[in-house]
Design a protein around this motif. Structure first.
Motif, PDB file in Angstrom:
ATOM      1  N   ALA A 198       0.816  -1.221   0.000  1.00  0.00           N
ATOM      2  CA  ALA A 198       0.000   0.000   0.000  1.00  0.00           C
ATOM      3  C   ALA A 198       0.848   1.269   0.000  1.00  0.00           C
ATOM      4  O   ALA A 198       0.417   2.305  -0.507  1.00  0.00           O
ATOM      5  N   TYR A 199       2.038   1.198   0.550  1.00  0.00           N
ATOM      6  CA  TYR A 199       2.911   2.370   0.591  1.00  0.00           C
ATOM      7  C   TYR A 199       4.139   2.219  -0.316  1.00  0.00           C
ATOM      8  O   TYR A 199       5.087   2.977  -0.210  1.00  0.00           O
ATOM      9  N   SER A 200       4.086   1.259  -1.227  1.00  0.00           N
ATOM     10  CA  SER A 200       5.208   1.036  -2.139  1.00  0.00           C
ATOM     11  C   SER A 200       5.140   2.002  -3.317  1.00  0.00           C
ATOM     12  O   SER A 200       4.070   2.496  -3.687  1.00  0.00           O
ATOM     13  N   ASP A 201       6.284   2.237  -3.912  1.00  0.00           N
ATOM     14  CA  ASP A 201       6.330   3.054  -5.133  1.00  0.00           C
ATOM     15  C   ASP A 201       5.497   2.403  -6.236  1.00  0.00           C
ATOM     16  O   ASP A 201       4.841   3.098  -7.010  1.00  0.00           O
ATOM     17  N   GLU A 202       5.530   1.076  -6.288  1.00  0.00           N
ATOM     18  CA  GLU A 202       4.768   0.367  -7.321  1.00  0.00           C
ATOM     19  C   GLU A 202       3.293   0.763  -7.271  1.00  0.00           C
ATOM     20  O   GLU A 202       2.695   1.115  -8.284  1.00  0.00           O
ATOM     21  N   PHE A 203       2.700   0.741  -6.086  1.00  0.00           N
ATOM     22  CA  PHE A 203       1.281   1.085  -5.935  1.00  0.00           C
ATOM     23  C   PHE A 203       1.046   2.577  -6.141  1.00  0.00           C
ATOM     24  O   PHE A 203       0.170   2.987  -6.903  1.00  0.00           O
ATOM     25  N   LEU A 204       1.825   3.408  -5.459  1.00  0.00           N
ATOM     26  CA  LEU A 204       1.590   4.847  -5.483  1.00  0.00           C
ATOM     27  C   LEU A 204       1.777   5.438  -6.879  1.00  0.00           C
ATOM     28  O   LEU A 204       0.979   6.266  -7.329  1.00  0.00           O
ATOM     29  N   LYS A 205       2.828   5.012  -7.585  1.00  0.00           N
ATOM     30  CA  LYS A 205       3.080   5.548  -8.929  1.00  0.00           C
ATOM     31  C   LYS A 205       2.100   4.987  -9.956  1.00  0.00           C
ATOM     32  O   LYS A 205       1.711   5.687 -10.886  1.00  0.00           O
ATOM     33  N   GLN A 206       1.708   3.737  -9.772  1.00  0.00           N
ATOM     34  CA  GLN A 206       0.767   3.093 -10.695  1.00  0.00           C
ATOM     35  C   GLN A 206      -0.537   3.883 -10.762  1.00  0.00           C
ATOM     36  O   GLN A 206      -1.083   4.090 -11.828  1.00  0.00           O
ATOM     37  N   GLY A 207      -1.014   4.342  -9.630  1.00  0.00           N
ATOM     38  CA  GLY A 207      -2.265   5.088  -9.607  1.00  0.00           C
ATOM     39  C   GLY A 207      -2.066   6.587  -9.565  1.00  0.00           C
ATOM     40  O   GLY A 207      -3.030   7.330  -9.426  1.00  0.00           O
ATOM     41  N   SER A 208      -0.807   7.034  -9.657  1.00  0.00           N
ATOM     42  CA  SER A 208      -0.476   8.458  -9.530  1.00  0.00           C
ATOM     43  C   SER A 208      -1.092   9.050  -8.270  1.00  0.00           C
ATOM     44  O   SER A 208      -1.667  10.137  -8.289  1.00  0.00           O
ATOM     45  N   TYR A 209      -0.995   8.302  -7.181  1.00  0.00           N
ATOM     46  CA  TYR A 209      -1.573   8.743  -5.916  1.00  0.00           C
ATOM     47  C   TYR A 209      -0.616   9.676  -5.191  1.00  0.00           C
ATOM     48  O   TYR A 209       0.583   9.440  -5.142  1.00  0.00           O
ATOM     49  N   THR A 210      -1.165  10.717  -4.596  1.00  0.00           N
ATOM     50  CA  THR A 210      -0.428  11.598  -3.705  1.00  0.00           C
ATOM     51  C   THR A 210      -1.027  11.410  -2.322  1.00  0.00           C
ATOM     52  O   THR A 210      -2.250  11.575  -2.135  1.00  0.00           O
ATOM     53  N   LEU A 211      -0.197  11.037  -1.377  1.00  0.00           N
ATOM     54  CA  LEU A 211      -0.688  10.811  -0.019  1.00  0.00           C
ATOM     55  C   LEU A 211      -1.110  12.128   0.605  1.00  0.00           C
ATOM     56  O   LEU A 211      -0.517  13.167   0.354  1.00  0.00           O
ATOM     57  N   ARG A 212      -2.140  12.087   1.437  1.00  0.00           N
ATOM     58  CA  ARG A 212      -2.525  13.277   2.188  1.00  0.00           C
ATOM     59  C   ARG A 212      -2.340  12.990   3.671  1.00  0.00           C
ATOM     60  O   ARG A 212      -2.228  11.836   4.093  1.00  0.00           O
ATOM     61  N   ASP A 213      -2.309  14.049   4.459  1.00  0.00           N
ATOM     62  CA  ASP A 213      -2.029  13.953   5.888  1.00  0.00           C
ATOM     63  C   ASP A 213      -3.284  13.552   6.654  1.00  0.00           C
ATOM     64  O   ASP A 213      -4.050  14.399   7.124  1.00  0.00           O
ATOM     65  N   ALA A 214      -3.513  12.261   6.720  1.00  0.00           N
ATOM     66  CA  ALA A 214      -4.636  11.685   7.466  1.00  0.00           C
ATOM     67  C   ALA A 214      -4.231  10.264   7.831  1.00  0.00           C
ATOM     68  O   ALA A 214      -3.256   9.733   7.295  1.00  0.00           O
ATOM     69  N   VAL A 215      -4.978   9.653   8.734  1.00  0.00           N
ATOM     70  CA  VAL A 215      -4.601   8.314   9.190  1.00  0.00           C
ATOM     71  C   VAL A 215      -5.144   7.227   8.262  1.00  0.00           C
ATOM     72  O   VAL A 215      -6.275   7.307   7.801  1.00  0.00           O
ATOM     73  N   PRO A 216      -4.320   6.213   7.974  1.00  0.00           N
ATOM     74  CA  PRO A 216      -4.798   5.044   7.236  1.00  0.00           C
ATOM     75  C   PRO A 216      -5.436   4.062   8.221  1.00  0.00           C
ATOM     76  O   PRO A 216      -5.198   4.132   9.430  1.00  0.00           O
ATOM     77  N   PHE A 217      -6.244   3.159   7.678  1.00  0.00           N
ATOM     78  CA  PHE A 217      -6.860   2.165   8.562  1.00  0.00           C
ATOM     79  C   PHE A 217      -7.233   0.905   7.798  1.00  0.00           C
ATOM     80  O   PHE A 217      -7.334   0.907   6.576  1.00  0.00           O
ATOM     81  N   GLU A 218      -7.416  -0.171   8.585  1.00  0.00           N
ATOM     82  CA  GLU A 218      -7.936  -1.439   8.075  1.00  0.00           C
ATOM     83  C   GLU A 218      -9.404  -1.494   8.459  1.00  0.00           C
ATOM     84  O   GLU A 218      -9.740  -1.273   9.621  1.00  0.00           O
ATOM     85  N   LEU A 219     -10.256  -1.802   7.503  1.00  0.00           N
ATOM     86  CA  LEU A 219     -11.671  -2.009   7.791  1.00  0.00           C
ATOM     87  C   LEU A 219     -11.960  -3.475   7.510  1.00  0.00           C
ATOM     88  O   LEU A 219     -11.633  -3.982   6.434  1.00  0.00           O
ATOM     89  N   TYR A 220     -12.532  -4.157   8.492  1.00  0.00           N
ATOM     90  CA  TYR A 220     -12.761  -5.596   8.388  1.00  0.00           C
ATOM     91  C   TYR A 220     -14.149  -5.841   7.813  1.00  0.00           C
ATOM     92  O   TYR A 220     -15.152  -5.645   8.490  1.00  0.00           O
ATOM     93  N   VAL A 221     -14.195  -6.267   6.565  1.00  0.00           N
ATOM     94  CA  VAL A 221     -15.450  -6.563   5.893  1.00  0.00           C
ATOM     95  C   VAL A 221     -16.043  -7.835   6.494  1.00  0.00           C
ATOM     96  O   VAL A 221     -17.247  -7.945   6.693  1.00  0.00           O
ATOM     97  N   THR A 222     -15.176  -8.799   6.772  1.00  0.00           N
ATOM     98  CA  THR A 222     -15.568 -10.000   7.510  1.00  0.00           C
ATOM     99  C   THR A 222     -14.648 -10.101   8.728  1.00  0.00           C
ATOM    100  O   THR A 222     -13.610  -9.448   8.795  1.00  0.00           O
ATOM    101  N   GLU A 223     -15.019 -10.919   9.668  1.00  0.00           N
ATOM    102  CA  GLU A 223     -14.242 -11.032  10.905  1.00  0.00           C
ATOM    103  C   GLU A 223     -12.814 -11.473  10.610  1.00  0.00           C
ATOM    104  O   GLU A 223     -12.589 -12.390   9.820  1.00  0.00           O
ATOM    105  N   PRO A 224     -11.826 -10.806  11.250  1.00  0.00           N
ATOM    106  CA  PRO A 224     -10.421 -11.196  11.040  1.00  0.00           C
ATOM    107  C   PRO A 224     -10.200 -12.661  11.413  1.00  0.00           C
ATOM    108  O   PRO A 224     -10.857 -13.191  12.311  1.00  0.00           O
ATOM    109  N   PRO A 225      -9.280 -13.330  10.721  1.00  0.00           N
ATOM    110  CA  PRO A 225      -9.032 -14.743  11.002  1.00  0.00           C
ATOM    111  C   PRO A 225      -8.483 -14.942  12.411  1.00  0.00           C
ATOM    112  O   PRO A 225      -7.750 -14.109  12.925  1.00  0.00           O
TER     113      PRO A 225
END
Length: 162
Positions: A119-146
């Protein structure tokens, strides 16, 4: 681990949380008690709504910059936008909003670190031309974690972008 399906969305949510300060290993050891305390609060104030409530983990610090003893991690839960919240004990509340690149995964316990590294690799960020903004990232569990290393869970990583 397969590459994730990626969507980009405006997302706004109100959450209750319990924050932990310490290493991720310490966090994992304490997370069940934190989860139960947050759940008790949510039940007490009737904040759990079927087909709406989601559980998440919020990461406030970068583990490559912040000393492990000072990492802040929160166990959180979405609550209805009109909910009146009374902060008590270790329970806090906050609003999170903005544009997110959302990486949709099916993960086993051993794959979360690799998913975050991507998620924070150059491969991902450059592929989508994403610019990070100053906010917190998070995991959202769609189903219960294993619960063990053989199970998987649908988990979405929310990466704040402009």
């Amino acid at each position: 681990m397969e590459k994730p399906v990626i969507t980009v969305e405006q997302y706004e949510v109100k959450v209750i949380y319990i924050r932990f300060r310490g290493s991720y290993v310490q966090f994992r050891k304490n997370s069940r008690n934190m989860f139960n305390e947050r759940l008790h609060y949510a039940e007490k104030y009737a904040l759990i709504k079927e087909d709406f409530t989601k559980v998440m983990t919020i990461y406030h610090d970068n583990p490559f910059i912040t000393d492990a003893a000072n990492l802040r991690t929160s166990i959180a839960m979405t609550v209805p936008p009109d909910a009146t919240l009374i902060e008590e004990g270790k329970i806090g509340s906050m609003q999170m909003a903005g544009k997110y690149a959302i990486l949709h995964y099916e993960l086993s316990l051993g794959e979360y670190e690799q998913a975050w590294q991507y998620a924070y690799s150059d491969e991902f960020l450059k592929q989508g031309s994403y610019t990070l903004r100053d906010a917190v990232p998070f995991e959202l569990y769609v189903t219960e974690p294993p619960k063990g290393f053989k199970g998987t869970s649908k988990t979405d990583l929310y990466i704040p972008v402009e």
